[in-house]
Design a protein around this motif. Structure first.
Motif, PDB file in Angstrom:
ATOM      1  N   MET A  66      56.596  26.821  33.527  1.00 52.88           N
ATOM      2  CA  MET A  66      55.619  25.909  34.415  1.00 52.88           C
ATOM      3  C   MET A  66      54.339  26.615  34.550  1.00 52.88           C
ATOM      4  SD  MET A  66      55.655  24.496  38.232  1.00 52.88           S
ATOM      5  CE  MET A  66      57.032  23.417  38.137  1.00 52.88           C
ATOM      6  N   ILE A  67      54.179  27.789  34.966  1.00 56.35           N
ATOM      7  CA  ILE A  67      52.890  28.531  35.127  1.00 56.35           C
ATOM      8  C   ILE A  67      52.573  29.246  34.188  1.00 56.35           C
ATOM      9  CG2 ILE A  67      51.770  30.224  36.635  1.00 56.35           C
ATOM     10  CD1 ILE A  67      52.357  27.621  38.333  1.00 56.35           C
ATOM     11  N   ASP A  68      51.315  28.757  33.615  1.00 58.95           N
ATOM     12  CA  ASP A  68      50.599  29.629  32.424  1.00 58.95           C
ATOM     13  C   ASP A  68      49.950  30.832  32.838  1.00 58.95           C
ATOM     14  OD1 ASP A  68      48.256  29.892  30.250  1.00 58.95           O
ATOM     15  OD2 ASP A  68      50.034  29.077  29.391  1.00 58.95           O
ATOM     16  N   HIS A  69      49.258  30.709  33.796  1.00 58.07           N
ATOM     17  CA  HIS A  69      48.448  31.726  34.300  1.00 58.07           C
ATOM     18  C   HIS A  69      47.920  31.529  35.567  1.00 58.07           C
ATOM     19  CE1 HIS A  69      45.291  29.548  32.078  1.00 58.07           C
ATOM     20  NE2 HIS A  69      44.491  29.985  33.086  1.00 58.07           N
ATOM     21  N   PHE A  70      47.490  32.654  36.350  1.00 60.64           N
ATOM     22  CA  PHE A  70      46.916  32.385  37.610  1.00 60.64           C
ATOM     23  C   PHE A  70      45.626  33.235  37.911  1.00 60.64           C
ATOM     24  CE2 PHE A  70      50.052  35.424  39.013  1.00 60.64           C
ATOM     25  CZ  PHE A  70      49.437  36.118  39.961  1.00 60.64           C
ATOM     26  N   GLY A  71      44.951  32.828  38.775  1.00 66.44           N
ATOM     27  CA  GLY A  71      43.835  33.732  39.239  1.00 66.44           C
ATOM     28  C   GLY A  71      43.272  33.984  40.709  1.00 66.44           C
ATOM     29  N   LEU A  72      42.683  34.805  40.838  1.00 64.35           N
ATOM     30  CA  LEU A  72      42.195  35.058  42.279  1.00 64.35           C
ATOM     31  C   LEU A  72      40.868  35.401  42.471  1.00 64.35           C
ATOM     32  CD1 LEU A  72      45.123  37.614  43.404  1.00 64.35           C
ATOM     33  CD2 LEU A  72      44.674  35.085  43.892  1.00 64.35           C
ATOM     34  N   GLN A  73      40.007  34.810  43.459  1.00 58.33           N
ATOM     35  CA  GLN A  73      38.494  35.237  43.557  1.00 58.33           C
ATOM     36  C   GLN A  73      38.516  36.235  44.349  1.00 58.33           C
ATOM     37  OE1 GLN A  73      36.373  32.031  45.364  1.00 58.33           O
ATOM     38  NE2 GLN A  73      36.244  30.847  43.342  1.00 58.33           N
ATOM     39  N   VAL A  74      37.906  37.413  44.168  1.00 58.27           N
ATOM     40  CA  VAL A  74      37.542  38.657  44.626  1.00 58.27           C
ATOM     41  C   VAL A  74      36.254  39.102  45.007  1.00 58.27           C
ATOM     42  CG1 VAL A  74      39.501  39.742  43.226  1.00 58.27           C
ATOM     43  CG2 VAL A  74      37.313  40.064  42.483  1.00 58.27           C
ATOM     44  N   ALA A  75      35.768  39.563  46.139  1.00 58.94           N
ATOM     45  CA  ALA A  75      34.775  40.030  46.504  1.00 58.94           C
ATOM     46  C   ALA A  75      34.021  40.920  45.747  1.00 58.94           C
ATOM     47  CB  ALA A  75      34.619  40.317  48.230  1.00 58.94           C
ATOM     48  N   ASP A  76      34.651  42.010  45.253  1.00 56.48           N
ATOM     49  CA  ASP A  76      33.794  43.098  44.326  1.00 56.48           C
ATOM     50  C   ASP A  76      34.858  43.129  43.089  1.00 56.48           C
ATOM     51  OD1 ASP A  76      33.109  45.444  43.316  1.00 56.48           O
ATOM     52  OD2 ASP A  76      32.746  46.374  45.120  1.00 56.48           O
ATOM     53  N   VAL A  77      34.203  42.592  41.867  1.00 57.19           N
ATOM     54  CA  VAL A  77      34.853  42.399  40.724  1.00 57.19           C
ATOM     55  C   VAL A  77      35.267  44.139  40.503  1.00 57.19           C
ATOM     56  CG1 VAL A  77      34.904  41.870  38.479  1.00 57.19           C
ATOM     57  CG2 VAL A  77      34.122  40.271  40.089  1.00 57.19           C
ATOM     58  N   ALA A  78      34.375  44.769  40.285  1.00 57.53           N
ATOM     59  CA  ALA A  78      34.459  46.306  39.851  1.00 57.53           C
ATOM     60  C   ALA A  78      35.454  46.908  40.794  1.00 57.53           C
ATOM     61  CB  ALA A  78      33.181  47.046  40.007  1.00 57.53           C
ATOM     62  N   ALA A  79      35.559  46.859  41.952  1.00 57.67           N
ATOM     63  CA  ALA A  79      36.462  47.518  42.769  1.00 57.67           C
ATOM     64  C   ALA A  79      37.791  46.925  42.434  1.00 57.67           C
ATOM     65  CB  ALA A  79      36.335  47.345  44.155  1.00 57.67           C
ATOM     66  N   SER A  80      38.089  45.550  42.389  1.00 57.39           N
ATOM     67  CA  SER A  80      39.414  45.020  42.145  1.00 57.39           C
ATOM     68  C   SER A  80      39.948  45.238  40.784  1.00 57.39           C
ATOM     69  CB  SER A  80      39.345  43.472  42.260  1.00 57.39           C
ATOM     70  OG  SER A  80      38.997  43.295  43.599  1.00 57.39           O
ATOM     71  N   ALA A  81      39.004  45.403  39.709  1.00 56.24           N
ATOM     72  CA  ALA A  81      39.141  45.620  38.409  1.00 56.24           C
ATOM     73  C   ALA A  81      39.588  47.125  38.265  1.00 56.24           C
ATOM     74  CB  ALA A  81      37.990  45.531  37.472  1.00 56.24           C
ATOM     75  N   ALA A  82      39.058  48.118  38.942  1.00 53.93           N
ATOM     76  CA  ALA A  82      39.681  49.371  39.021  1.00 53.93           C
ATOM     77  C   ALA A  82      41.027  49.456  39.675  1.00 53.93           C
ATOM     78  CB  ALA A  82      38.614  50.363  39.863  1.00 53.93           C
ATOM     79  N   PHE A  83      41.384  48.774  40.533  1.00 57.92           N
ATOM     80  CA  PHE A  83      42.676  48.674  41.299  1.00 57.92           C
ATOM     81  C   PHE A  83      43.750  48.046  40.171  1.00 57.92           C
ATOM     82  CE2 PHE A  83      46.096  48.231  44.251  1.00 57.92           C
ATOM     83  CZ  PHE A  83      46.516  46.900  43.864  1.00 57.92           C
ATOM     84  N   TYR A  84      43.389  47.026  39.580  1.00 58.70           N
ATOM     85  CA  TYR A  84      44.348  46.075  38.730  1.00 58.70           C
ATOM     86  C   TYR A  84      44.564  46.947  37.582  1.00 58.70           C
ATOM     87  CZ  TYR A  84      44.798  42.563  42.074  1.00 58.70           C
ATOM     88  OH  TYR A  84      45.212  41.623  43.233  1.00 58.70           O
ATOM     89  N   ASP A  85      43.279  47.647  37.084  1.00 59.95           N
ATOM     90  CA  ASP A  85      43.474  48.218  35.671  1.00 59.95           C
ATOM     91  C   ASP A  85      44.709  49.397  36.179  1.00 59.95           C
ATOM     92  OD1 ASP A  85      40.235  48.795  34.762  1.00 59.95           O
ATOM     93  OD2 ASP A  85      41.295  47.313  34.592  1.00 59.95           O
ATOM     94  N   ALA A  86      44.534  49.965  37.228  1.00 62.45           N
ATOM     95  CA  ALA A  86      45.331  51.131  37.397  1.00 62.45           C
ATOM     96  C   ALA A  86      46.888  50.491  37.638  1.00 62.45           C
ATOM     97  CB  ALA A  86      45.074  51.873  38.544  1.00 62.45           C
ATOM     98  N   VAL A  87      47.067  49.435  38.782  1.00 57.03           N
ATOM     99  CA  VAL A  87      48.518  49.124  38.753  1.00 57.03           C
ATOM    100  C   VAL A  87      49.057  48.158  37.927  1.00 57.03           C
ATOM    101  CG1 VAL A  87      47.928  49.332  41.333  1.00 57.03           C
ATOM    102  CG2 VAL A  87      47.555  47.078  40.469  1.00 57.03           C
ATOM    103  N   LEU A  88      48.480  47.266  37.248  1.00 60.95           N
ATOM    104  CA  LEU A  88      48.874  46.629  35.950  1.00 60.95           C
ATOM    105  C   LEU A  88      48.972  47.478  34.741  1.00 60.95           C
ATOM    106  CD1 LEU A  88      47.044  43.228  36.420  1.00 60.95           C
ATOM    107  CD2 LEU A  88      49.305  43.969  37.317  1.00 60.95           C
ATOM    108  N   GLY A  89      48.213  48.706  34.498  1.00 62.02           N
ATOM    109  CA  GLY A  89      48.561  49.620  33.488  1.00 62.02           C
ATOM    110  C   GLY A  89      49.797  50.231  33.676  1.00 62.02           C
ATOM    111  N   ALA A  90      50.192  50.454  34.797  1.00 64.79           N
ATOM    112  CA  ALA A  90      51.299  51.085  35.415  1.00 64.79           C
ATOM    113  C   ALA A  90      52.632  50.227  34.879  1.00 64.79           C
ATOM    114  CB  ALA A  90      51.597  51.516  36.731  1.00 64.79           C
TER     115      ALA A  90
END
Length: 122
Positions: free
Chosen positions: A1-25
């Motif tokens: 049913m769900i294809d993908h989802f997204g979140l709005q973030v206040a600081d893309v660079a900071a959120s990208a660093a976090f998600y790069d790390a945790v999703l990379g794991a």
């Protein structure tokens, strides 16, 4: 049913660093990067982060629902129009995502960006 989802973030660079790390794991990676929006997954984006641009405290979410075919996307769009929902993007092919990405985007009553998408050829 769900294809993908997204979140709005206040600081893309900071959120990208976090998600790069945790999703990379978890074995996931950036698969699309538009600077203001980044998609994560293995072979296609399942999860997105994007620059927060709205002025309301509750940031709208983005929900994409899988459609079985393009007719279902059109039916989704017509149903949303019949409900008087705001149209964000009429149904069309989005080649920047991939050659068969056919989708329509509308706002729900709470302002969320809701999409129906079909990934198969016409």
């Amino acid at each position: 049913m769900i294809d993908h989802f997204g979140l709005q973030v206040a600081d893309v660079a900071a959120s990208a660093a976090f998600y790069d790390a945790v999703l990379g794991a978890l074995g996931q990676r950036r698969v699309m990067d538009f600077q203001v929006a980044i998609g994560y997954g293995d072979d296609h984006p399942d999860f997105w982060i994007g620059q927060w641009t709205d002025q309301v405290p509750n940031r709208p979410t983005h929900h994409a629902f899988t459609a079985k075919d393009r007719d279902a996307v059109l039916a989704f769009f017509e149903a949303a129009k019949a409900q008087g929902m705001e149209i964000l993007h009429e149904p069309r092919v989005w080649p920047e995502y991939h050659e068969h990405y056919f989708a329509a985007f509308v706002r729900d009553p709470d302002g969320n960006n809701v999409e129906a998408v079909c990934h198969t050829p016409a």
